[in-house]
Design a protein around this motif. Structure first.
Motif, PDB file in Angstrom:
ATOM      1  N   ASN A 267      -6.379  -2.560  -3.020  1.00 21.53           N
ATOM      2  CA  ASN A 267      -6.009  -3.896  -2.407  1.00 21.53           C
ATOM      3  C   ASN A 267      -6.122  -4.763  -3.917  1.00 21.53           C
ATOM      4  N   LEU A 268      -5.140  -5.531  -3.895  1.00 28.73           N
ATOM      5  CA  LEU A 268      -4.842  -6.465  -5.157  1.00 28.73           C
ATOM      6  C   LEU A 268      -4.407  -7.956  -4.601  1.00 28.73           C
ATOM      7  N   VAL A 269      -5.252  -8.897  -4.991  1.00 28.35           N
ATOM      8  CA  VAL A 269      -4.754 -10.290  -4.827  1.00 28.35           C
ATOM      9  C   VAL A 269      -4.837 -11.009  -6.309  1.00 28.35           C
ATOM     10  N   LYS A 270      -3.627 -11.715  -6.406  1.00 29.59           N
ATOM     11  CA  LYS A 270      -3.765 -12.635  -7.557  1.00 29.59           C
ATOM     12  C   LYS A 270      -3.509 -13.856  -6.904  1.00 29.59           C
ATOM     13  N   PRO A 271      -4.480 -14.747  -6.748  1.00 25.45           N
ATOM     14  CA  PRO A 271      -4.491 -15.938  -6.125  1.00 25.45           C
ATOM     15  C   PRO A 271      -3.762 -17.300  -6.515  1.00 25.45           C
ATOM     16  N   GLN A 272      -3.455 -17.118  -7.833  1.00 29.39           N
ATOM     17  CA  GLN A 272      -2.550 -18.026  -8.389  1.00 29.39           C
ATOM     18  C   GLN A 272      -2.309 -17.693 -10.116  1.00 29.39           C
ATOM     19  N   GLU A 273      -1.069 -18.447 -10.585  1.00 29.17           N
ATOM     20  CA  GLU A 273      -0.906 -18.242 -11.965  1.00 29.17           C
ATOM     21  C   GLU A 273      -1.935 -18.606 -12.646  1.00 29.17           C
ATOM     22  N   GLY A 274      -2.580 -17.772 -13.749  1.00 28.44           N
ATOM     23  CA  GLY A 274      -3.628 -18.351 -14.690  1.00 28.44           C
ATOM     24  C   GLY A 274      -5.004 -17.731 -14.058  1.00 28.44           C
ATOM     25  N   LEU A 275      -4.991 -17.246 -13.053  1.00 25.51           N
ATOM     26  CA  LEU A 275      -6.395 -16.586 -12.538  1.00 25.51           C
ATOM     27  C   LEU A 275      -6.266 -15.114 -12.821  1.00 25.51           C
ATOM     28  N   SER A 276      -7.487 -14.542 -12.746  1.00 29.01           N
ATOM     29  CA  SER A 276      -7.368 -13.004 -12.949  1.00 29.01           C
ATOM     30  C   SER A 276      -7.355 -12.535 -11.589  1.00 29.01           C
ATOM     31  N   ASN A 277      -6.678 -11.093 -11.368  1.00 28.70           N
ATOM     32  CA  ASN A 277      -6.704 -10.623 -10.184  1.00 28.70           C
ATOM     33  C   ASN A 277      -7.878 -10.149  -9.567  1.00 28.70           C
ATOM     34  N   LEU A 278      -8.137 -10.194  -8.305  1.00 30.66           N
ATOM     35  CA  LEU A 278      -9.025  -9.733  -7.360  1.00 30.66           C
ATOM     36  C   LEU A 278      -8.782  -8.303  -6.862  1.00 30.66           C
ATOM     37  N   ASP A 279      -9.372  -7.368  -6.925  1.00 32.24           N
ATOM     38  CA  ASP A 279      -9.109  -5.955  -6.624  1.00 32.24           C
ATOM     39  C   ASP A 279     -10.015  -5.212  -6.162  1.00 32.24           C
ATOM     40  N   GLY A 280      -9.912  -4.271  -5.174  1.00 33.52           N
ATOM     41  CA  GLY A 280     -10.891  -3.503  -4.759  1.00 33.52           C
ATOM     42  C   GLY A 280     -10.199  -2.002  -4.109  1.00 33.52           C
ATOM     43  N   ASN A 281     -11.190  -1.241  -4.107  1.00 37.16           N
ATOM     44  CA  ASN A 281     -10.517   0.110  -3.553  1.00 37.16           C
ATOM     45  C   ASN A 281     -11.651   0.637  -2.574  1.00 37.16           C
ATOM     46  N   SER A 282     -11.221   1.423  -1.829  1.00 35.10           N
ATOM     47  CA  SER A 282     -12.095   2.197  -0.949  1.00 35.10           C
ATOM     48  C   SER A 282     -11.619   3.575  -0.565  1.00 35.10           C
ATOM     49  N   HIS A 283     -13.020   4.467   0.029  1.00 29.84           N
ATOM     50  CA  HIS A 283     -12.602   5.815   0.388  1.00 29.84           C
ATOM     51  C   HIS A 283     -12.999   5.768   1.628  1.00 29.84           C
ATOM     52  N   ASN A 284     -12.239   6.328   2.748  1.00 30.82           N
ATOM     53  CA  ASN A 284     -12.534   6.513   3.958  1.00 30.82           C
ATOM     54  C   ASN A 284     -12.426   7.707   4.738  1.00 30.82           C
ATOM     55  N   TYR A 285     -13.454   8.502   5.016  1.00 29.24           N
ATOM     56  CA  TYR A 285     -13.757   9.761   5.672  1.00 29.24           C
ATOM     57  C   TYR A 285     -13.656   9.794   6.952  1.00 29.24           C
ATOM     58  N   SER A 286     -12.839  10.425   7.935  1.00 30.51           N
ATOM     59  CA  SER A 286     -13.054  10.303   9.174  1.00 30.51           C
ATOM     60  C   SER A 286     -13.086  11.604   9.983  1.00 30.51           C
ATOM     61  N   ILE A 287     -13.775  11.686  10.928  1.00 31.66           N
ATOM     62  CA  ILE A 287     -13.785  13.044  11.896  1.00 31.66           C
ATOM     63  C   ILE A 287     -13.488  12.699  13.134  1.00 31.66           C
ATOM     64  N   LEU A 288     -12.687  13.695  13.770  1.00 28.68           N
ATOM     65  CA  LEU A 288     -12.126  13.137  14.998  1.00 28.68           C
ATOM     66  C   LEU A 288     -11.326  11.765  15.165  1.00 28.68           C
ATOM     67  N   ALA A 289     -10.407  11.655  14.278  1.00 26.95           N
ATOM     68  CA  ALA A 289      -9.800  10.286  14.033  1.00 26.95           C
ATOM     69  C   ALA A 289      -8.354  10.332  14.855  1.00 26.95           C
ATOM     70  N   ALA A 290      -7.617   9.009  15.016  1.00 28.62           N
ATOM     71  CA  ALA A 290      -6.283   8.849  15.414  1.00 28.62           C
ATOM     72  C   ALA A 290      -6.035   9.725  16.870  1.00 28.62           C
ATOM     73  N   PRO A 291      -6.928   9.798  17.859  1.00 25.26           N
ATOM     74  CA  PRO A 291      -6.469  10.571  19.140  1.00 25.26           C
ATOM     75  C   PRO A 291      -5.319   9.966  19.834  1.00 25.26           C
ATOM     76  N   THR A 292      -4.373  10.741  20.182  1.00 25.01           N
ATOM     77  CA  THR A 292      -3.106  10.310  20.631  1.00 25.01           C
ATOM     78  C   THR A 292      -2.607  11.140  21.649  1.00 25.01           C
ATOM     79  N   ILE A 293      -2.158  10.306  22.757  1.00 29.56           N
ATOM     80  CA  ILE A 293      -1.464  10.966  23.989  1.00 29.56           C
ATOM     81  C   ILE A 293       0.040  10.762  23.694  1.00 29.56           C
ATOM     82  N   LYS A 294       0.610  12.056  23.826  1.00 31.50           N
ATOM     83  CA  LYS A 294       2.090  11.872  23.635  1.00 31.50           C
ATOM     84  C   LYS A 294       2.822  12.192  24.876  1.00 31.50           C
ATOM     85  N   ILE A 295       4.001  11.635  24.927  1.00 33.69           N
ATOM     86  CA  ILE A 295       5.185  11.978  25.920  1.00 33.69           C
ATOM     87  C   ILE A 295       6.364  11.913  24.850  1.00 33.69           C
TER      88      ILE A 295
END
Length: 135
Positions: A103-131
């Motif tokens: 994620n990156l946010v540049k709030p306005q001209e002349g200010l430095s960027n605010l940024d961050g990153n993340s790592h997400n590990y999931s087990i038994l993710a995204a359960p889906t019922i399908k038709i």
């Protein structure tokens, strides 16, 4: 009417862009039950979003930009039952998934960027019922 002039605030000129793409492969396995299939596979995907706003007033000084992207990979498995040749119902889950987000946010001209990153590990993710419909 006291003759005062109402205050107006600037309305931001904005544009948005968002998209999400993914692809995957599945390997189907027959079972002893007619029309019932098990499958295992893998998925990879990419998502991106951007919001640009331009406002020039006493609170906002020019262009503001927000961006986010993520990359995802997952192992998946499921079951499908074909009611007819063209209609099926099923269920799916990702036994393991990994997502990297930035994620990156540049709030306005002349200010430095605010940024961050993340790592997400999931087990038994995204359960889906399908038709579904098969063509």
């Amino acid at each position: 009417n006291d003759g005062s002039i109402p205050d107006y605030e600037a309305v931001a000129d904005q544009n948005f862009l968002q998209f999400n793409v993914y692809t995957g492969v599945d390997r189907y396995f027959k079972t002893k039950v007619d029309g019932l299939y098990l499958y295992a596979g893998a998925r990879v995907g990419y998502a991106y979003g951007r919001n640009v706003s331009f406002t020039d007033d006493e609170y906002n000084l020019g262009k503001s930009v927000g961006e986010a992207f993520n990359i995802r990979g997952a192992l998946t498995g499921g079951v499908e039952y074909y009611i007819t040749d063209g209609l099926f119902v099923g269920a799916q889950v990702d036994p393991f998934a990994y997502t990297y987000s930035k994620n990156l946010v540049k709030p306005q001209e002349g200010l430095s960027n605010l940024d961050g990153n993340s790592h997400n590990y999931s087990i038994l993710a995204a359960p889906t019922i399908k038709i579904g419909f098969k063509f």
